[in-house]
Design a protein around this motif. Structure first.
Motif, PDB file in Angstrom:
ATOM      1  N   GLN A  46      -0.162  -0.855  -2.068  1.00 32.23           N
ATOM      2  CA  GLN A  46      -0.089   0.531  -1.129  1.00 32.23           C
ATOM      3  C   GLN A  46      -0.729  -0.378   0.733  1.00 32.23           C
ATOM      4  O   GLN A  46      -1.900  -0.183  -0.024  1.00 32.23           O
ATOM      5  N   TRP A  47      -0.566   0.868   1.240  1.00 34.76           N
ATOM      6  CA  TRP A  47      -1.294   0.352   2.788  1.00 34.76           C
ATOM      7  C   TRP A  47      -1.651   1.805   3.798  1.00 34.76           C
ATOM      8  O   TRP A  47      -0.747   2.894   3.568  1.00 34.76           O
ATOM      9  N   THR A  48      -2.622   2.258   4.410  1.00 32.91           N
ATOM     10  CA  THR A  48      -2.609   3.402   4.864  1.00 32.91           C
ATOM     11  C   THR A  48      -3.513   2.954   6.323  1.00 32.91           C
ATOM     12  O   THR A  48      -4.606   2.312   6.422  1.00 32.91           O
ATOM     13  N   LEU A  49      -2.713   3.946   7.284  1.00 35.31           N
ATOM     14  CA  LEU A  49      -3.080   3.686   8.159  1.00 35.31           C
ATOM     15  C   LEU A  49      -4.999   4.114   8.513  1.00 35.31           C
ATOM     16  O   LEU A  49      -4.730   4.048   9.210  1.00 35.31           O
ATOM     17  N   ASP A  50      -4.824   5.494   8.090  1.00 40.49           N
ATOM     18  CA  ASP A  50      -6.774   5.747   7.504  1.00 40.49           C
ATOM     19  C   ASP A  50      -7.545   4.385   7.491  1.00 40.49           C
ATOM     20  O   ASP A  50      -8.743   4.659   8.030  1.00 40.49           O
ATOM     21  N   SER A  65      -6.482   4.320  14.165  1.00 41.49           N
ATOM     22  CA  SER A  65      -6.724   5.860  13.877  1.00 41.49           C
ATOM     23  C   SER A  65      -6.222   6.884  13.199  1.00 41.49           C
ATOM     24  O   SER A  65      -5.560   6.892  14.258  1.00 41.49           O
ATOM     25  N   ASN A  66      -6.317   7.555  12.248  1.00 39.61           N
ATOM     26  CA  ASN A  66      -6.189   8.742  12.243  1.00 39.61           C
ATOM     27  C   ASN A  66      -4.647   9.222  12.019  1.00 39.61           C
ATOM     28  O   ASN A  66      -3.899   9.709  12.167  1.00 39.61           O
ATOM     29  N   GLY A  67      -4.385   7.930  11.010  1.00 36.43           N
ATOM     30  CA  GLY A  67      -2.429   7.029  11.172  1.00 36.43           C
ATOM     31  C   GLY A  67      -2.276   7.178  12.047  1.00 36.43           C
ATOM     32  O   GLY A  67      -0.408   6.734  11.775  1.00 36.43           O
ATOM     33  N   GLU A  68      -2.912   6.504  13.133  1.00 35.75           N
ATOM     34  CA  GLU A  68      -1.643   5.893  14.267  1.00 35.75           C
ATOM     35  C   GLU A  68      -2.515   5.012  14.659  1.00 35.75           C
ATOM     36  O   GLU A  68      -3.508   4.672  15.299  1.00 35.75           O
ATOM     37  N   ALA A  69      -1.454   3.957  15.461  1.00 30.41           N
ATOM     38  CA  ALA A  69      -1.644   2.815  16.202  1.00 30.41           C
ATOM     39  C   ALA A  69      -1.347   2.739  17.530  1.00 30.41           C
ATOM     40  O   ALA A  69      -0.189   3.386  17.914  1.00 30.41           O
ATOM     41  N   LYS A  70      -2.648   2.983  18.222  1.00 32.08           N
ATOM     42  CA  LYS A  70      -2.016   2.825  19.851  1.00 32.08           C
ATOM     43  C   LYS A  70      -2.484   1.946  20.464  1.00 32.08           C
ATOM     44  O   LYS A  70      -3.983   1.022  20.456  1.00 32.08           O
ATOM     45  N   VAL A 214      -0.316  -5.527  14.595  1.00 32.93           N
ATOM     46  CA  VAL A 214      -0.883  -4.430  13.630  1.00 32.93           C
ATOM     47  C   VAL A 214      -0.225  -5.464  12.390  1.00 32.93           C
ATOM     48  O   VAL A 214       1.295  -5.245  11.616  1.00 32.93           O
ATOM     49  N   THR A 215      -0.584  -5.879  11.012  1.00 32.28           N
ATOM     50  CA  THR A 215      -0.082  -6.521   9.917  1.00 32.28           C
ATOM     51  C   THR A 215      -0.857  -6.294   8.803  1.00 32.28           C
ATOM     52  O   THR A 215      -2.173  -6.379   8.740  1.00 32.28           O
ATOM     53  N   THR A 216       0.113  -6.753   7.752  1.00 30.76           N
ATOM     54  CA  THR A 216      -0.799  -5.981   6.307  1.00 30.76           C
ATOM     55  C   THR A 216      -1.461  -7.640   5.829  1.00 30.76           C
ATOM     56  O   THR A 216      -0.919  -8.525   6.576  1.00 30.76           O
ATOM     57  N   LYS A 217      -2.914  -6.639   5.333  1.00 30.83           N
ATOM     58  CA  LYS A 217      -2.361  -8.074   5.128  1.00 30.83           C
ATOM     59  C   LYS A 217      -2.323  -9.104   4.191  1.00 30.83           C
ATOM     60  O   LYS A 217      -1.347  -7.988   2.860  1.00 30.83           O
ATOM     61  N   GLU A 218      -2.580 -10.075   3.509  1.00 34.64           N
ATOM     62  CA  GLU A 218      -1.848 -10.804   1.871  1.00 34.64           C
ATOM     63  C   GLU A 218      -2.320  -9.954   0.729  1.00 34.64           C
ATOM     64  O   GLU A 218      -3.867 -10.486   0.164  1.00 34.64           O
TER      65      GLU A 218
END
Length: 221
Positions: A46-50, A65-70, A214-218
């Motif tokens: 599980q990943w979370t933008l927060d 931040s706040n669940g958003e990528a801008k 924006v990429t998730t880490k391994e």
């Protein structure tokens, strides 16, 4: 004798019992054993933008931040360039010899810009006793530009001129609108002319980057 008969009767009964039991036994057949499967434990990632620690990204380009990528606005230097060649007009020409006018003012076309004017660059050939200098004017509209004052690097009228390539443009000019430059070519030797090859005006504006990832880490699982 009676005892013998009794024993023989019991023996016969035993044999009969064995025969019946044998008939009741099921027939056994060869069965192919079932294939054995390996069982793995599936872990849910599980990943979370927060939580910015869950991601790899360029913080200079992206705000996470706040669940958003801008995307973030970036300061960008842009150029207004005129590469047309300009010389002093010829006053007269005799036997292949050209005599130039002492002075000539060239006014460029008006250019649109959106930001803060930064520097004026130019490429010119200036033989001895010749010079090339500049002034700039700006306004919000084309009509206002026609009435605007020509200013030098100090933001003054009169004898305030840009004379060195790369000089910073006065901060008195409008932020965004229309810009125009005036090149002043002069000579003290009517047989020589300065040659203006190109003029570049830079300005700083803000733009969003064309792309950013924006990429998730391994994670091992």
């Amino acid at each position: 004798m009676k005892r013998f008969v009794k024993v023989m009767a019991l023996f016969a009964l035993f044999l009969l019992t064995l025969a019946v039991f044998d008939r009741l036994q099921p027939t056994l057949t060869a069965v192919t054993p079932l294939t054995t499967f390996a069982v793995y434990e599936v872990k849910q990632l599980q990943w979370t933008l927060d939580d910015t620690a869950d991601y790899d990204y360029d913080a200079a380009l992206i705000n996470l931040s706040n669940g958003e990528a801008k995307l973030k606005l970036q300061k960008v230097i842009k150029e207004i360039k005129n590469a047309s060649k300009t010389t002093l007009p010829i006053k007269k020409e005799e036997d292949g010899q050209k005599e130039y006018k002492d002075e000539y003012e060239f006014e460029s076309e008006a250019y649109s810009y959106n930001g803060v004017l930064k520097n004026l660059y130019f490429e010119a050939e200036t033989p001895p006793k010749t010079t090339v200098t500049f002034k700039i004017r700006t306004a919000s509209t084309q009509e206002q530009l026609k009435k605007a004052d020509w200013l030098g690097p100090k933001g003054e009228k009169g004898k305030d001129y840009y004379a060195t390539s790369g000089e910073a443009i006065s901060g008195k000019h409008d932020k965004s609108g229309r810009v125009q430059y005036k090149a002043v070519l002069e000579t003290d030797d009517d047989a020589k002319t300065p040659v203006l090859n190109s003029v570049t005006i830079t300005y700083e504006t803000e733009e969003y980057p064309a792309e950013a990832a924006v990429t998730t880490k391994e994670y091992a699982f």
